[in-house]
Motif scaffolding. Sequence first.
Motif, PDB file in Angstrom:
ATOM      1  N   PRO A   1     -29.212  12.392-102.196  1.00 27.44           N
ATOM      2  CA  PRO A   1     -28.491  12.779-103.364  1.00 27.44           C
ATOM      3  C   PRO A   1     -27.110  13.240-103.130  1.00 27.44           C
ATOM      4  CG  PRO A   1     -29.870  14.497-102.713  1.00 27.44           C
ATOM      5  CD  PRO A   1     -30.137  13.250-101.815  1.00 27.44           C
ATOM      6  N   PHE A   2     -26.546  13.704-104.190  1.00 29.78           N
ATOM      7  CA  PHE A   2     -25.227  14.588-104.296  1.00 29.78           C
ATOM      8  C   PHE A   2     -25.370  15.451-105.353  1.00 29.78           C
ATOM      9  CE2 PHE A   2     -23.542  11.051-106.481  1.00 29.78           C
ATOM     10  CZ  PHE A   2     -22.643  11.516-107.659  1.00 29.78           C
TER      11      PHE A   2
ATOM     12  N   TRP B   1     -33.661  18.295 -87.138  1.00 32.21           N
ATOM     13  CA  TRP B   1     -34.537  17.335 -86.432  1.00 32.21           C
ATOM     14  C   TRP B   1     -35.281  16.631 -87.452  1.00 32.21           C
ATOM     15  CZ3 TRP B   1     -39.932  17.809 -87.112  1.00 32.21           C
ATOM     16  CH2 TRP B   1     -40.732  16.588 -86.296  1.00 32.21           C
ATOM     17  N   ALA B   2     -35.875  17.361 -88.294  1.00 35.46           N
ATOM     18  CA  ALA B   2     -36.640  16.610 -89.380  1.00 35.46           C
ATOM     19  C   ALA B   2     -35.914  15.598 -90.330  1.00 35.46           C
ATOM     20  CB  ALA B   2     -37.391  17.625 -90.259  1.00 35.46           C
ATOM     21  N   ASP B   3     -34.732  15.905 -90.452  1.00 36.94           N
ATOM     22  CA  ASP B   3     -33.967  14.980 -91.178  1.00 36.94           C
ATOM     23  C   ASP B   3     -33.270  13.748 -90.698  1.00 36.94           C
ATOM     24  OD1 ASP B   3     -34.024  16.537 -93.911  1.00 36.94           O
ATOM     25  OD2 ASP B   3     -32.123  17.583 -93.817  1.00 36.94           O
ATOM     26  N   THR B   4     -33.400  13.653 -89.312  1.00 32.88           N
ATOM     27  CA  THR B   4     -33.103  12.633 -88.489  1.00 32.88           C
ATOM     28  C   THR B   4     -34.216  12.020 -87.805  1.00 32.88           C
ATOM     29  OG1 THR B   4     -32.354  14.292 -86.897  1.00 32.88           O
ATOM     30  CG2 THR B   4     -30.859  13.667 -88.216  1.00 32.88           C
ATOM     31  N   SER B   5     -34.795  12.673 -86.781  1.00 33.51           N
ATOM     32  CA  SER B   5     -35.837  12.065 -85.861  1.00 33.51           C
ATOM     33  C   SER B   5     -37.022  11.938 -86.673  1.00 33.51           C
ATOM     34  CB  SER B   5     -36.118  12.801 -84.617  1.00 33.51           C
ATOM     35  OG  SER B   5     -34.834  12.993 -83.513  1.00 33.51           O
ATOM     36  N   LEU B   6     -37.486  12.736 -87.447  1.00 32.63           N
ATOM     37  CA  LEU B   6     -38.855  12.652 -87.899  1.00 32.63           C
ATOM     38  C   LEU B   6     -38.506  11.511 -89.174  1.00 32.63           C
ATOM     39  CD1 LEU B   6     -41.548  13.263 -88.850  1.00 32.63           C
ATOM     40  CD2 LEU B   6     -40.498  15.118 -90.306  1.00 32.63           C
ATOM     41  N   PHE B   7     -37.361  11.584 -89.775  1.00 33.64           N
ATOM     42  CA  PHE B   7     -37.273  10.752 -91.129  1.00 33.64           C
ATOM     43  C   PHE B   7     -37.115   9.293 -90.520  1.00 33.64           C
ATOM     44  CE2 PHE B   7     -34.091   8.469 -93.714  1.00 33.64           C
ATOM     45  CZ  PHE B   7     -34.987   8.493 -94.921  1.00 33.64           C
TER      46      PHE B   7
ATOM     47  N   SER C   1     -36.044   8.450-104.007  1.00 31.39           N
ATOM     48  CA  SER C   1     -35.346   8.872-102.878  1.00 31.39           C
ATOM     49  C   SER C   1     -36.114  10.203-102.063  1.00 31.39           C
ATOM     50  CB  SER C   1     -34.054   9.341-103.423  1.00 31.39           C
ATOM     51  OG  SER C   1     -33.335  10.292-102.383  1.00 31.39           O
ATOM     52  N   PRO C   2     -36.292   9.935-100.826  1.00 33.64           N
ATOM     53  CA  PRO C   2     -36.862  11.108-100.189  1.00 33.64           C
ATOM     54  C   PRO C   2     -36.077  12.373 -99.961  1.00 33.64           C
ATOM     55  CG  PRO C   2     -37.199   9.071 -98.735  1.00 33.64           C
ATOM     56  CD  PRO C   2     -36.204   8.839 -99.943  1.00 33.64           C
ATOM     57  N   PHE C   3     -34.556  12.180 -99.618  1.00 30.87           N
ATOM     58  CA  PHE C   3     -33.865  13.373 -99.494  1.00 30.87           C
ATOM     59  C   PHE C   3     -33.747  14.057-101.017  1.00 30.87           C
ATOM     60  CE2 PHE C   3     -32.805  11.385 -95.772  1.00 30.87           C
ATOM     61  CZ  PHE C   3     -32.793  12.641 -94.835  1.00 30.87           C
TER      62      PHE C   3
END
Length: 316
Positions: A54-55, A97-103, A12-14
């Motif tokens: 994750p949580f 931005w990184a967590d959305t567009s880049l991801f 999992s990346p996140f």
Amino acid sequence: MNDLILHHYATSPFSEKIRLIFGLKKLPWKSVEIPQIMPKPDVVALTGGYRKTPFLQVGADIYCDSALICDVLEHVRPEPTLYPPHLKGVSRVFAQWADTSLFWAAMAYNLGPKGAAHVFGKQPELARAFGDDRKAMSANLARPRTADGTSAYRSYLRRIAHMVEEHEFLFGTEPCVADFATYHPLWFTRTVVPPMADILATTPAVGEWMDRMAALGHNVPIPLSAADAITIAAAGEPQPPGANLLVDSAFQDDHGIPLGTRVTITAESFGPEPTEGELIAATRTHYSLRRSDERAGTLHVHFPRIGYSLRKAEAA
């Protein structure tokens, strides 16, 4: 303080984003491995519906979304900081931005035909199940096609290279939250789908920065079963609003929904499954719900405001 329990899985990346923050802050933590796809009965017992990875669990308090988990870990151990005073605004904006567009650009590239073949090999049933699961999670999300994502990813890598050619980390000599948010989709490219990693070769400064990030490590966790995590939740009492690991507590009413109302909270784009409960906090940064589960007992489940929708349950 109760143990920090991360519910995650290896690829999992996140989750890698949070694992590295444990390494940066030298925080002890316990590791619960969860399934990559539904069904996730042990996850839903704790979250009430939310099933993204994750949580974080702290006793009977459940913290959803990696952005909120970053705030919790910063409160637990403020140094080294994720939010340097001179970068408080820009680091958060860049991380979003990184967590959305880049991801999503990176994952369109990573899980194109070649990358998917590497991940799933000769397991077409698993590939179909994973694809169906992520399609259901993406019902409200416009994901880029492979070619479009690849083009964007190449451009983003060049822009990141311009930053790390000037500094050891994105904004200076120490990593901040922006580094961790930027790193994890690139980590997936290099580590999970190595046949796709040639895209990184044209930006060697990015590779050197990634090496510095990887060197932070994970501060080796203690394994914990999902059943034991649920037992821990059931045996504990959630912290009252204002006394948990989220430091802001003043009520901010942007919806005309008073505390004590039965509500649902749902991710705006990826992961449309709602969590329902009693609204017990709505601050400038987060929402908190009280809910009950026959196995996990009474829980408080916390979400960030940004990226999530709050509605009265009867109107959901």
